[in-house]
Scaffold this motif. Structure first.
Motif, short mmCIF file in Angstrom:
data_model
loop_
_atom_site.label_atom_id
_atom_site.label_comp_id
_atom_site.label_asym_id
_atom_site.label_seq_id
_atom_site.Cartn_x
_atom_site.Cartn_y
_atom_site.Cartn_z
N ILE A 263 0.82 -1.21 0.00
CA ILE A 263 0.00 0.00 0.00
C ILE A 263 0.85 1.25 0.00
O ILE A 263 0.43 2.31 -0.50
N ALA A 264 2.08 1.15 0.52
CA ALA A 264 2.97 2.32 0.52
C ALA A 264 3.34 2.71 -0.91
O ALA A 264 3.20 3.88 -1.31
N GLY A 265 3.78 1.74 -1.70
CA GLY A 265 4.14 2.04 -3.08
C GLY A 265 2.94 2.42 -3.92
O GLY A 265 3.01 3.34 -4.75
N LEU A 266 1.83 1.73 -3.71
CA LEU A 266 0.63 2.02 -4.47
C LEU A 266 0.10 3.43 -4.13
O LEU A 266 -0.39 4.15 -5.01
N GLY A 267 0.23 3.81 -2.86
CA GLY A 267 -0.21 5.14 -2.45
C GLY A 267 0.58 6.25 -3.12
O GLY A 267 0.01 7.28 -3.52
N LEU A 268 1.88 6.06 -3.28
CA LEU A 268 2.70 7.06 -3.98
C LEU A 268 2.31 7.14 -5.45
O LEU A 268 2.27 8.23 -6.03
N ASP A 269 2.04 5.99 -6.07
CA ASP A 269 1.56 6.00 -7.46
C ASP A 269 0.24 6.76 -7.57
O ASP A 269 0.00 7.48 -8.56
N GLY A 276 -0.47 14.71 -11.53
CA GLY A 276 0.11 14.82 -12.86
C GLY A 276 1.62 14.74 -12.91
O GLY A 276 2.25 15.31 -13.81
N LEU A 277 2.22 14.01 -11.97
CA LEU A 277 3.67 13.82 -11.96
C LEU A 277 4.01 12.37 -12.22
O LEU A 277 3.16 11.48 -12.10
N SER A 278 5.26 12.11 -12.57
CA SER A 278 5.71 10.74 -12.75
C SER A 278 6.02 10.12 -11.39
O SER A 278 6.60 10.78 -10.53
N PRO A 279 5.65 8.85 -11.18
CA PRO A 279 6.02 8.20 -9.92
C PRO A 279 7.52 8.03 -9.77
O PRO A 279 7.99 7.70 -8.68
N LEU A 280 8.27 8.26 -10.86
CA LEU A 280 9.73 8.21 -10.80
C LEU A 280 10.35 9.55 -10.45
O LEU A 280 11.56 9.68 -10.36
N ASP A 281 9.52 10.55 -10.25
CA ASP A 281 10.00 11.87 -9.82
C ASP A 281 10.78 11.72 -8.52
O ASP A 281 10.44 10.91 -7.65
N ARG A 282 11.81 12.54 -8.37
CA ARG A 282 12.68 12.45 -7.19
C ARG A 282 11.90 12.56 -5.87
O ARG A 282 12.22 11.90 -4.89
N LEU A 283 10.86 13.37 -5.87
CA LEU A 283 10.04 13.54 -4.68
C LEU A 283 9.49 12.21 -4.19
O LEU A 283 9.54 11.89 -3.00
N PHE A 284 8.98 11.40 -5.13
CA PHE A 284 8.37 10.12 -4.74
C PHE A 284 9.46 9.08 -4.43
O PHE A 284 9.26 8.23 -3.55
N GLU A 285 10.57 9.13 -5.14
CA GLU A 285 11.66 8.21 -4.84
C GLU A 285 12.21 8.46 -3.44
O GLU A 285 12.52 7.52 -2.69
N ASP A 286 12.33 9.74 -3.07
CA ASP A 286 12.81 10.07 -1.72
C ASP A 286 11.81 9.59 -0.66
O ASP A 286 12.21 9.08 0.40
N ALA A 287 10.53 9.76 -0.94
CA ALA A 287 9.51 9.36 0.02
C ALA A 287 9.48 7.85 0.22
O ALA A 287 9.08 7.36 1.29
N ALA A 288 9.87 7.10 -0.81
CA ALA A 288 9.84 5.65 -0.74
C ALA A 288 11.00 5.06 0.06
O ALA A 288 10.99 3.87 0.39
N GLN A 289 11.99 5.89 0.33
CA GLN A 289 13.18 5.38 1.05
C GLN A 289 12.86 5.06 2.51
O GLN A 289 12.08 5.74 3.14
#
Length: 289
Positions: A263-269, A276-289
């Motif tokens: 649910i953590a990864g799906l929530g960021l998606d 309207g951003l890419s899930p590969l955006d640095r913001l989401f990558e940082d949040a996933a750490q």
């Protein structure tokens, strides 16, 4: 034992007359996809009403005010309707990911609700959108109830799905996770409706499916976003809230560990799609750490 009788009304007037004339158990069939796929048997007695020919039960009215959808509207029609996409894109996305092309061409929104599967793809969007149902009762009268109040009662038929204008927020998104990419039953799905302007969230409504026995709102996750700026700290709090929602919903289930992580990864998606951003955006990558 009386044999099963089948009725094929052609309009709502004939449908009302059919229901009023029969005092026994009544069941309805529209697309019939559950019978086709799972081999669900026909009832042996009572009255089976085929809704396929009932005029006026398949429509989408999304121009102004409340969005109104006839219960016999197919999932394919939902996915393709551009007016609906403008008002509630998440419902179109959910419909587009529901089963195969063949299933979408037969399955109906009313059947998706009545079947009440915990993993149904349309329901989380409808829950988040505060959907209401117009029901036709055995005596021919109509009533309107909240989606969450619906229960299968013999002879009570969903004829319309109503999405109140006041609940249709400007941004919406739907994401799901299954065992494969295409034609998969959701192991987890999420829907979001939100206000989002100048990098800040306003009102937020989130619902999940395939977590508990029925799709429902995620109030902790909503509170983690509402009124907040889209930044790493907000996303971290959002992920923590999603994990807490899973812990509350299925505390003793063996799937809890998997769904806490999923649910953590799906929530960021979900957030990325909504803003309207890419899930590969640095913001989401940082949040996933």
């Amino acid at each position: 034992m009386n044999a099963l009788a089948v009725a094929t009304p052609v309009d709502l007037t004939e449908l009302r007359a059919t229901l009023a004339a029969d005092a026994g158990p009544v069941r309805f069939v529209a697309g019939g996809t559950d019978m086709l796929i799972s081999g669900r048997p026909l009832p042996e007695t009572g009255l089976l009403v085929d809704l396929a020919r009932v005029a006026g039960m398949a429509f989408i009215d999304s121009c102004v005010g409340d969005v109104r959808i006839g219960a016999a509207t197919t999932v394919a029609a939902l996915a393709a309707d551009q007016g609906l996409r403008t008002r509630l894109a998440a419902l179109c996305e959910a419909a587009a990911q529901c089963g195969s092309v063949q299933i979408r061409n037969r399955a109906t929104i009313g059947g998706n609700i009545a079947n009440a599967a915990p993993a149904a793809d349309l329901i989380p969007v409808l829950v988040a959108a505060g959907a209401r149902l117009a029901l036709l009762q055995r005596d021919g009268t109509q009533c309107e109830i909240a989606l969450g109040e619906y229960a299968q009662i013999s002879g009570q038929l969903i004829i319309e799905v109503i999405l109140p204008e006041s609940c249709l927020l400007p941004r919406s998104a739907f994401v799901k996770l299954g065992s494969r990419q295409d034609m998969t039953i959701s192991r987890l799905n999420l829907a979001l409706l939100a206000e989002f302007r100048n990098d800040h969230f306003g009102l937020v409504r989130i619902a999940a499916g395939a977590v508990g026995p029925a799709p429902g709102r995620l109030h902790l996750a909503e509170a983690a976003l509402a009124g907040r700026k889209l930044e790493a700290a907000t996303l971290h709090n959002f992920i923590s809230a999603l994990v807490a929602e899973v812990d509350t919903a299925i505390p003793g289930r063996t799937s809890r560990l998997y769904k806490r992580r999923a649910i953590a990864g799906l929530g960021l998606d979900l957030i990325a799609q909504a803003v309207g951003l890419s899930p590969l955006d640095r913001l989401f990558e940082d949040a996933a750490q």
